[in-house]
Write an enzyme that holds these catalytic residues in place. Structure first.
Site, PDB file in Angstrom:
ATOM      1  N   GLU A 149      69.750  -2.567  55.418  1.00 21.02           N
ATOM      2  CA  GLU A 149      68.628  -2.859  54.506  1.00 21.02           C
ATOM      3  C   GLU A 149      67.466  -1.922  54.777  1.00 21.02           C
ATOM      4  O   GLU A 149      66.803  -1.443  53.864  1.00 21.02           O
ATOM      5  CB  GLU A 149      68.190  -4.320  54.666  1.00 21.02           C
ATOM      6  CG  GLU A 149      67.165  -4.789  53.636  1.00 21.02           C
ATOM      7  CD  GLU A 149      65.703  -4.592  54.053  1.00 21.02           C
ATOM      8  OE1 GLU A 149      64.820  -4.877  53.230  1.00 21.02           O
ATOM      9  OE2 GLU A 149      65.427  -4.127  55.178  1.00 21.02           O
ATOM     10  N   HIS A 165      57.798  -4.767  62.069  1.00 24.34           N
ATOM     11  CA  HIS A 165      58.300  -3.452  62.524  1.00 24.34           C
ATOM     12  C   HIS A 165      57.678  -3.035  63.858  1.00 24.34           C
ATOM     13  O   HIS A 165      57.520  -1.845  64.123  1.00 24.34           O
ATOM     14  CB  HIS A 165      58.124  -2.369  61.450  1.00 24.34           C
ATOM     15  CG  HIS A 165      59.111  -2.528  60.315  1.00 24.34           C
ATOM     16  ND1 HIS A 165      59.362  -1.552  59.393  1.00 24.34           N
ATOM     17  CD2 HIS A 165      59.904  -3.573  59.971  1.00 24.34           C
ATOM     18  CE1 HIS A 165      60.276  -1.989  58.526  1.00 24.34           C
ATOM     19  NE2 HIS A 165      60.606  -3.221  58.850  1.00 24.34           N
TER      20      HIS A 165
HETATM   21 CO    CO Z   1      61.996  -4.472  57.711  1.00 22.02          CO
HETATM   22 ZN    ZN Z   2      63.498  -7.130  56.394  1.00 23.34          ZN
END
Ligand code: CO
Ligand code: ZN
Length: 326
Positions: free
Chosen positions: A191, A301
């Site tokens: 993804e 992240h």
């Molecule tokens: Co992400």
């Molecule tokens: Zn994600």
């Protein structure tokens, strides 16, 4: 479920290297579903129930990471981000590689001017991975070396994006015994590098709807994103739109109705950037109406992505009630 989140977020699985996570997920779900398969590119798809118009719930298995590109000199390597890794976040982080090597990311700085320039406009060109003299192969992948931590309602780990949603789907099939309506759960690959797995996973499925489960930015820290309303603790966020897709209004309305009927807290989400697997699922075959349910998360992240325990629990409840409601 906390233990499930801990195991899944601590496991190794950057985009393109999801096999360990997939094996763990298969062990977690296999006794709680009617069947499962791994498709040609590595998406894991499972199903349960046999009546009604099926829906697929999708969470991605992969996490962001790095890959070693070339050796500078003994024990110092160039690296390339895998997915959305800011060089500022990578700097000074400890990484663990797929062969078990641990390294730290440093920055080349010969002069004070260099340092100033780098700190205002840092790029991976100025970074290196220091493995303390240990040789690693070019093309070795790595992820943040980070561990799960709980403080009351706050859960902190790397890879909450999107293993916390993988844990939600695991918990969902464990709790949803003999559902009337058939549904699929799917764990997608890659993804983070462009919705790769979700672009193909729903092709062979007889589904009428798809719902991606993913994290979203929570704007509840000082001077956080002022055009975002999402906060930790107010329940799952039903996505209206992000940069790459607009949730199908009929699914959004059903999610809201289910939440209100069952007294499940929820919030509405308009994200000014980002995208989820829903964008790819919507474009599958002749089109699958799709939406996203998000878990508000701070520091996405980074090695310390933070979610709220109650939000995760309420996401499980919302999805279970959604399947029951039809
Ligand atoms: Co992400
Ligand atoms: Zn994600």
């Amino acid at each position: 479920m906390i233990e499930t989140i801990k195991i899944l977020t601590e496991s190794f699985g950057p985009s393109g290297r999801e096999s360990k996570v997939r094996e763990i997920l298969i062990e977690m779900i296999k006794d709680h579903v009617d069947g499962y398969e791994v498709d040609k590119v590595g998406n894991l798809i499972a199903w349960k129930g046999n009546v009604g118009k099926p829906v697929v719930f999708v969470a991605h298995m992969d996490e962001i990471g790095i890959v070693v590109t070339n050796e500078i000199r003994g024990g110092f390597y160039r690296i390339e981000p895998v997915g959305g890794v800011s060089p500022y976040t990578a700097l000074n982080r400890r990484y663990v590689l797929e062969d078990g090597t641990v390294g730290v990311v440093g920055m080349e700085t010969e002069t004070v001017q260099d340092a100033k320039k780098n700190m205002t406009n840092l790029s991976f060109d100025a970074l290196y991975l220091d493995t303390f003299g240990k040789r690693v192969d070019i093309s070795t992948f790595g992820v943040y070396d980070s561990y799960f931590y709980q403080n009351g309602d706050f859960l902190v780990s790397k890879a909450m994006d999107d293993r916390v949603s993988c844990a939600v789907l695991v918990e969902m099939v464990r709790r949803l015994k003999e559902p009337k309506r058939k549904f699929y759960i799917a764990f997608s690959i890659q993804e983070e590098v462009g919705l790769v797995g979700s672009s193909v996973l729903a092709y062979p499925l007889d589904v009428q709807e798809a719902i991606a489960i993913d994290v979203t930015d929570s704007a509840d820290s000082p001077k956080s994103f002022k055009r975002h309303p999402m906060v930790i603790g107010k329940g799952p966020a039903i996505k209206i739109k992000d940069r790459y897709s607009i949730s199908d209004k009929r699914i959004v309305d059903k999610l809201i109705k289910v939440a209100e009927d069952k007294g499940i807290p929820y919030q509405l989400e308009v994200l000014t950037f980002g995208g989820t697997d829903a964008a790819a699922l919507m474009r599958t075959r002749e089109g699958i109406p799709s939406a996203t349910v998000s878990i508000p998360t701070r520091y996405i992240h980074t090695p310390n992505e933070v979610v709220g325990k109650d939000d995760v629990e309420n996401t499980v409840r919302l999805l279970i009630e959604y399947v029951r409601a039809v």
